[in-house]
Enzyme design. Structure first.
Site, short mmCIF file in Angstrom:
data_model
loop_
_atom_site.label_atom_id
_atom_site.label_comp_id
_atom_site.label_asym_id
_atom_site.label_seq_id
_atom_site.Cartn_x
_atom_site.Cartn_y
_atom_site.Cartn_z
N SER A 175 41.48 53.76 -16.77
CA SER A 175 40.25 52.86 -17.04
C SER A 175 41.08 51.58 -17.43
O SER A 175 41.88 51.80 -18.16
CB SER A 175 39.44 53.43 -17.90
OG SER A 175 38.23 52.54 -18.49
N ASP A 176 40.44 50.35 -17.08
CA ASP A 176 40.86 49.16 -17.80
C ASP A 176 40.25 48.71 -19.14
O ASP A 176 39.55 49.86 -19.88
CB ASP A 176 40.57 48.04 -16.76
CG ASP A 176 39.02 47.84 -16.66
OD1 ASP A 176 38.12 48.57 -17.28
OD2 ASP A 176 38.63 46.93 -15.84
N LYS A 177 40.45 47.90 -19.57
CA LYS A 177 40.35 47.47 -20.95
C LYS A 177 38.79 47.32 -21.32
O LYS A 177 38.35 47.57 -22.44
CB LYS A 177 40.82 46.16 -21.20
CG LYS A 177 40.42 44.92 -20.53
CD LYS A 177 40.85 43.53 -20.80
CE LYS A 177 40.24 42.31 -20.29
NZ LYS A 177 40.30 42.77 -18.74
N THR A 178 38.06 47.28 -20.15
CA THR A 178 36.55 47.23 -20.32
C THR A 178 35.79 48.60 -20.72
O THR A 178 34.78 48.58 -21.54
CB THR A 178 35.94 46.67 -19.16
OG1 THR A 178 36.18 47.57 -18.06
CG2 THR A 178 36.46 45.49 -18.75
#
Length: 416
Positions: free
Chosen positions: A342-345
């Site tokens: 998962s990315d930073k969001t």
């Protein structure tokens, strides 16, 4: 982009967000034939709705239940079992034909019922809260369904609202919009009414556009609708998703391979037995019957039942954890996942970041509960009992607020 001509005159074309962003608000209002203060009349709305359609996404027509049930047979192993049942019936092996038929009916019925229940649950969830908006029509502010909007409508948005369509903003007061579900950025986008530079590319840089599906975090604003339904930026993403075919799950690939292998070996066994019988001068029909019996016996008719029931139990357990699984094989796919990237969001979770563990240089470990209470080895953390942990929390809070203040100043400077 939709554009149509009626007998009453030429209807305006809906505008792309990138085109409306580089134009002034006055130019956009003029091109759309809109009226910011009075809005559109009922007759004009009806004309535009016939040309542009409703502010909805066109979903593929739902298949009838009979077709959905028959689609459950579209599996190599099920087809192999069905062929085995027919051959057993022709060979007058009624016991085998009956048992295989019962196995097929159980597998298909369980899968159909479970998937039907999941689809009904998803439909019920989608109809719980129909999206509404505040629109000016014939000089009167009205609360109406977002699906009734047309290009040129004047819409007001405020704190907590879901943006109902792509809107070119004409008035803003401290307006910030959460676009994380659309652009992936967790920091709210501060909006303005000024025309954007032609060098600005990407929806995240269009500060004078409020996109469909995003949420207002603070402030309020007003604007004119430039795109509805599939003509919106979100609609382009929807079209791409509609054109994508669902890939097969690992279980479906394995079952497909097993079905093909069993079919090949079954035919090979029948062929070899008939060849040997023919070489020995025996009756071909008798040898064919023997070959079919051996081939049917080699087919595991209980395997589809075990797989389907196991997957159905997994779906039921997922429902107990408030997760609806639409297709049975997806449960097995979830079980095959080893790593989730998962990315930073953090959009795969709750779109927020939380502290769950604390570690100090003195090797103290503390856990943070859902209520915010900090616990260290069964004891509640306090300044007297755990000074190192308390000091670390204080430093973290100071850094957090200092970062927020710095970001706020940077955003304010860019807007000014």
């Amino acid at each position: 982009m939709s554009c149509s001509i009626s007998f009453d005159g030429v209807l305006p074309c809906a505008m792309r967000a990138s085109e409306a962003a580089v134009s002034t608000a006055t130019d956009v209002v003029s091109r759309l034939g809109a009226d910011i203060s009075a809005g559109l009349t009922a007759e004009e709305v009806e004309r535009r709705r016939k040309a542009f359609g409703r502010n909805e996404f066109t979903i593929k027509e739902e298949e009838p239940l009979s077709k959905k049930y028959l689609n459950q047979f579209n599996d190599p192993l099920i087809l192999l079992l069905l062929a085995s049942a027919i051959i057993s019936l022709i060979a007058r092996q009624l016991d085998d034909a009956f048992s295989i038929t019962v196995a097929i009916v159980i597998v298909v019925t369980v899968a159909f019922v479970q998937e039907y229940r999941s689809e009904r649950s998803l439909e019920a969830l989608s109809q719980l809260i129909p999206p509404k908006c505040h629109c000016v029509r014939s000089g009167i502010m009205q609360e109406m369904l977002a699906g009734d909007l047309v290009p040129g409508d004047t819409v007001n948005i405020s704190l907590g609202d879901r943006v109902p369509a792509d809107i070119r903003l004409t008035e803003v007061v401290d307006l910030e919009v959460d676009e994380s579900s659309f652009t992936g950025e967790t920091i709210p986008s501060r909006k303005s009414t000024l025309p954007q530079s032609a060098a600005c590319k990407g929806v995240s840089q269009l500060k004078n556009i409020a996109f469909m599906g995003t949420f207002v975090c603070s402030g309020h604003g007003k604007g004119v609708v430039i795109g509805v339904g599939e003509d919106s930026e979100f609609g382009s993403v929807f079209r791409m998703m509609q054109n994508e075919e669902s890939p097969k799950t690992p279980l479906q690939k394995s079952m497909s391979t097993l079905g093909k292998q069993l079919s090949f070996y079954s035919l090979l066994i029948i062929g070899c037995i008939m060849l040997l019988g023919w070489l020995q001068g025996r009756h071909l029909l008798a040898m064919f019957t023997i070959g079919v019996s051996l081939a049917v016996a080699a087919i595991p008719e209980g395997l589809p039942i075990v797989v389907t029931v196991t997957l159905a139990l997994g779906v039921i357990r997922m429902a107990g954890r408030h997760a609806i699984v639409k297709r049975l094989p997806i449960v097995e796919t979830l079980g095959c996942v080893n790593v989730v990237c998962s990315d930073k969001t953090g959009t795969l979770t709750e779109n927020k970041m939380e502290v769950t563990r604390l570690y100090t240089a003195s090797r103290q470990r503390a856990s943070v509960g859902k209520t915010g209470a900090v616990d260290c080895e069964g004891c509640v953390v306090s300044p007297s009992s755990h000074p190192d942990i308390v000091k670390m929390i204080e430093v973290g809070i100071c850094v957090y607020f200092r970062t927020l203040w710095k970001l706020k100043n940077e955003i304010s400077g860019k807007v000014l």
